[in-house]
Structures are given as structure tokens and as C-alpha cells.
Design a protein around this motif. Structure first.
Motif, PDB file in Angstrom:
ATOM      1  N   MET A 116      19.368  49.169   3.771  1.00 30.88           N
ATOM      2  CA  MET A 116      18.330  49.243   4.806  1.00 30.88           C
ATOM      3  C   MET A 116      18.095  47.877   5.455  1.00 30.88           C
ATOM      4  N   ILE A 117      17.935  46.851   4.602  1.00 29.09           N
ATOM      5  CA  ILE A 117      17.722  45.490   5.086  1.00 29.09           C
ATOM      6  C   ILE A 117      18.751  44.579   4.422  1.00 29.09           C
ATOM      7  N   LYS A 118      19.384  43.740   5.211  1.00 31.64           N
ATOM      8  CA  LYS A 118      20.306  42.754   4.648  1.00 31.64           C
ATOM      9  C   LYS A 118      20.114  41.420   5.357  1.00 31.64           C
ATOM     10  N   ALA A 119      19.803  40.392   4.581  1.00 32.93           N
ATOM     11  CA  ALA A 119      19.675  39.032   5.119  1.00 32.93           C
ATOM     12  C   ALA A 119      20.806  38.191   4.560  1.00 32.93           C
ATOM     13  N   GLU A 120      21.456  37.455   5.433  1.00 29.39           N
ATOM     14  CA  GLU A 120      22.568  36.593   5.019  1.00 29.39           C
ATOM     15  C   GLU A 120      22.329  35.169   5.511  1.00 29.39           C
ATOM     16  N   LYS A 121      21.963  34.297   4.566  1.00 29.38           N
ATOM     17  CA  LYS A 121      21.727  32.878   4.845  1.00 29.38           C
ATOM     18  C   LYS A 121      20.749  32.672   6.008  1.00 29.38           C
ATOM     19  N   VAL A 122      19.659  33.457   5.983  1.00 25.72           N
ATOM     20  CA  VAL A 122      18.668  33.382   7.063  1.00 25.72           C
ATOM     21  C   VAL A 122      17.862  32.086   6.946  1.00 25.72           C
ATOM     22  N   ASN A 145      10.976  42.799  11.307  1.00 25.07           N
ATOM     23  CA  ASN A 145      10.518  43.548  12.478  1.00 25.07           C
ATOM     24  C   ASN A 145      10.970  42.897  13.787  1.00 25.07           C
ATOM     25  N   ALA A 146      11.800  41.851  13.672  1.00 22.24           N
ATOM     26  CA  ALA A 146      12.324  41.114  14.838  1.00 22.24           C
ATOM     27  C   ALA A 146      11.232  40.457  15.664  1.00 22.24           C
ATOM     28  N   MET A 165      21.616  47.028  12.252  1.00 24.28           N
ATOM     29  CA  MET A 165      21.390  46.428  13.571  1.00 24.28           C
ATOM     30  C   MET A 165      21.003  44.956  13.419  1.00 24.28           C
ATOM     31  N   ASP A 166      21.703  44.098  14.155  1.00 19.90           N
ATOM     32  CA  ASP A 166      21.427  42.658  14.140  1.00 19.90           C
ATOM     33  C   ASP A 166      20.131  42.391  14.910  1.00 19.90           C
ATOM     34  N   ASP A 170      14.858  49.711  18.897  1.00 24.08           N
ATOM     35  CA  ASP A 170      15.386  50.547  17.811  1.00 24.08           C
ATOM     36  C   ASP A 170      15.030  49.943  16.462  1.00 24.08           C
ATOM     37  N   ILE A 171      15.143  48.616  16.366  1.00 23.41           N
ATOM     38  CA  ILE A 171      14.806  47.914  15.121  1.00 23.41           C
ATOM     39  C   ILE A 171      13.327  48.091  14.805  1.00 23.41           C
ATOM     40  N   ARG A 172      12.474  47.918  15.797  1.00 24.02           N
ATOM     41  CA  ARG A 172      11.030  48.016  15.567  1.00 24.02           C
ATOM     42  C   ARG A 172      10.584  49.449  15.283  1.00 24.02           C
TER      43      ARG A 172
END
Length: 284
Positions: A1-7, A58-59, A73-74, A83-85
Motif C-alpha cells: 500500500m505504502i512504500k518509501a525508499e530513501k525518502v 498524502n502528497a 503511484m509516485d 488519485d493519491i489523495r
């Protein structure tokens, strides 16, 4: 659902001419994954970066470096912003900043109306969302007449009406009394278990997270601990170093352990503590 990579995220301070005067790193190389249907808690002292990270889901904010995906979605893709929100709704600390309607049911229907949902479907969603948070009987009340906990549940219903797959709760109980805190957290658990909704809870109240699936602990913009509640709260000294408390039952058990009473690590609730003490007494 959520993926963070080196944020990574830097807040910029601008001078009077709009030039960058200085930067402050709030999130520093965070990588994590949240599976659909999980109840995740993010802990950390004030200034640890947990709320800044939440706003990325939530961008509201986008990474200075690295990438965060919501349902694939990036968040940096402007074409996918809405779409993200819609997928990841957000509930803030102060419900008064989120409730804009003069009647509860109109406020809850505001989000889907702006998404272009047909009128008949809007009212169906309003009724379902208010029922889910236990606020249906207040549908024609003014939000101004509600308690803090009730307002927060209306705010959650307003997000639910947009049919997100995930709700991010950013310190939703910080301004509430104990009864209000309990009602909001009970609502979040109900949505997670009954509606299979992914819940990400940002908080500094330890008792609120003991039934989470996993906990991430942040310090100085980094994730420094990750595990189940039992795994995290077994490390009392480490949490103290991070300026965090532990649930009351955990602390009592820890102090008893230091006095030589052979209790297991990771006791989270008073019922567990009583059970273990009774077990020890029966062996004497």
C-alpha cells in the motif's frame, strides 16, 4: 500500500528576496513498507520527523530526495495527485481545521461532492461513514455543538466518505481528553478490523499503539526501531534514550523485573500483568 525508499525532506528558510537562506532536514533517508490492511503506528518525540513523514503519504509534501509510492503511484507525479489523495486520506490534529460544514452530514458529503460523486451515492456514503464512526444520530447537528472526540470522528467520517484505502491519523488525539482519545482510537481499530482499512497512526500516547500490527520509531528524521508492540516495548531503556514513555503496565513490569521478580518482557496491558503475577503466586 505504502512504500518509501530513501525518502529525505528538507524544510527551506527563505530570505526577504526569496532566496534559500538555510535548510533543516526533517526526514533523513527513510525506507519502509506498509501492507494493505495493516494497522501501523509511528512514534517519536516532538521534532523527530513523524508528522513530516505522514504528510508525504498524502502528497501534502513530496520528497527532496528519494521516492514514496501510494498504491504504486509516485507522489511526485502531479498527474496522480488527486488519485493519491483519494487513496490515502488524512486526519489532522485539530478537527476544527478540517471541518468546514455547518451541519455534520453536509461536512461529510463535501469531499465526495468535490470528487464528482452523484448525489444519491453521496448520501449513501454519508450514512455509511457516519454509521461506521458511531455518529449517525448527530447527522443534522452543528459540528460546533460536538465534543472534541465527536468532532474528530466526524473528520474521520469525512475522509471515509471519499472511500480511501488508507487513512493517516496525524496525532488525532493530541487535543482530546482521555474519553475522547479512547473513542477516536476505538474508531480507528474498528475501521481497520471491520472495513480492512489500512491505518497509519502518528502519536505520542503509548497506550494507543499496543494493538498495532507494527510500530516504527523515529528520531532525528530516521527510523531507528521497527517491530511489533511487544518487541518495541521490551526495550524500555532504549525507548528512554529516545525520550519516549512506555505503557504503564510495561513500566510497572519493568520495575518489578529490576527488583528480581521473573516477569516476561513485553507486557503491554494491565490484564497481562495481573495474569503473570497470579501465575507466579500460584507457583510459590
Amino acid at each position: 500500500m505504502i512504500k518509501a525508499e530513501k525518502v529525505t525532506f528538507d524544510y527551506e528558510r527563505l530570505d526577504e528576496e526569496g532566496n534559500v537562506e538555510s535548510t533543516k532536514r526533517a526526514v533523513d533517508g527513510v525506507s519502509l513498507e506498509v501492507r494493505s490492511g495493516e494497522f501501523i503506528a509511528i512514534l517519536g518525540h516532538n521534532g523527530s520527523g513523524k508528522s513530516t513523514l505522514a504528510k508525504h503519504i498524502n502528497a501534502i509534501l513530496t520528497p527532496t530526495e528519494g521516492t514514496l509510492w501510494v498504491d504504486g503511484m509516485d507522489t511526485k507525479d502531479p498527474d496522480r495527485l488527486w488519485d493519491i489523495r483519494q487513496d490515502a486520506g488524512m486526519v489532522f490534529q485539530n478537527p476544527d481545521n478540517q471541518i468546514i460544514g455547518t451541519v455534520v452530514e453536509e461536512d461529510v458529503g463535501f469531499g465526495p461532492e468535490n470528487l464528482g460523486v452523484p448525489t444519491e451515492e453521496i448520501w449513501k456514503r454519508v450514512e455509511e461513514s457516519l454509521s461506521a464512526v458511531g455518529m449517525l444520530k448527530y447527522r443534522r447537528h452543528s459540528p460546533n455543538k460536538l465534543s472534541g472526540g465527536q468532532k474528530q470522528r466526524v473528520a474521520i467520517a469525512g475522509v471515509m466518505a471519499m472511500r480511501p484505502r488508507c487513512i493517516v491519523l496525524d496525532e488525532p488525539t493530541a487535543m482530546l481528553d482521555p474519553h475522547g482519545r479512547k473513542s477516536v482510537i476505538d474508531t480507528a481499530r474498528k475501521l481497520n478490523r471491520g472495513e480492512h482499512m489500512t491505518i497509519i497512526l502518528i502519536t505520542h500516547y503509548m497506550e494507543e499503539v499496543i494493538q498495532a500490527d507494527r510500530i516504527f520509531v523515529m528520531d532525528d528524521g530516521r527510523v531507528v526501531m521497527e517491530g511489533t508492540p511487544k518487541e518495541i516495548f521490551s526495550q524500555v531503556e532504549r525507548l528512554k534514550e529516545l525520550r519516549l514513555d512506555v505503557p504503564q503496565a510495561t513500566l510497572v513490569a519493568y520495575e518489578l523485573q529490576k527488583r528480581g521478580i521473573p516477569l516476561p518482557d513485553g507486557i503491554l496491558q494491565k490484564e497481562e500483568l495481573v495474569e503473570e503475577l497470579c501465575r507466579l503466586k500460584s507457583k510459590m
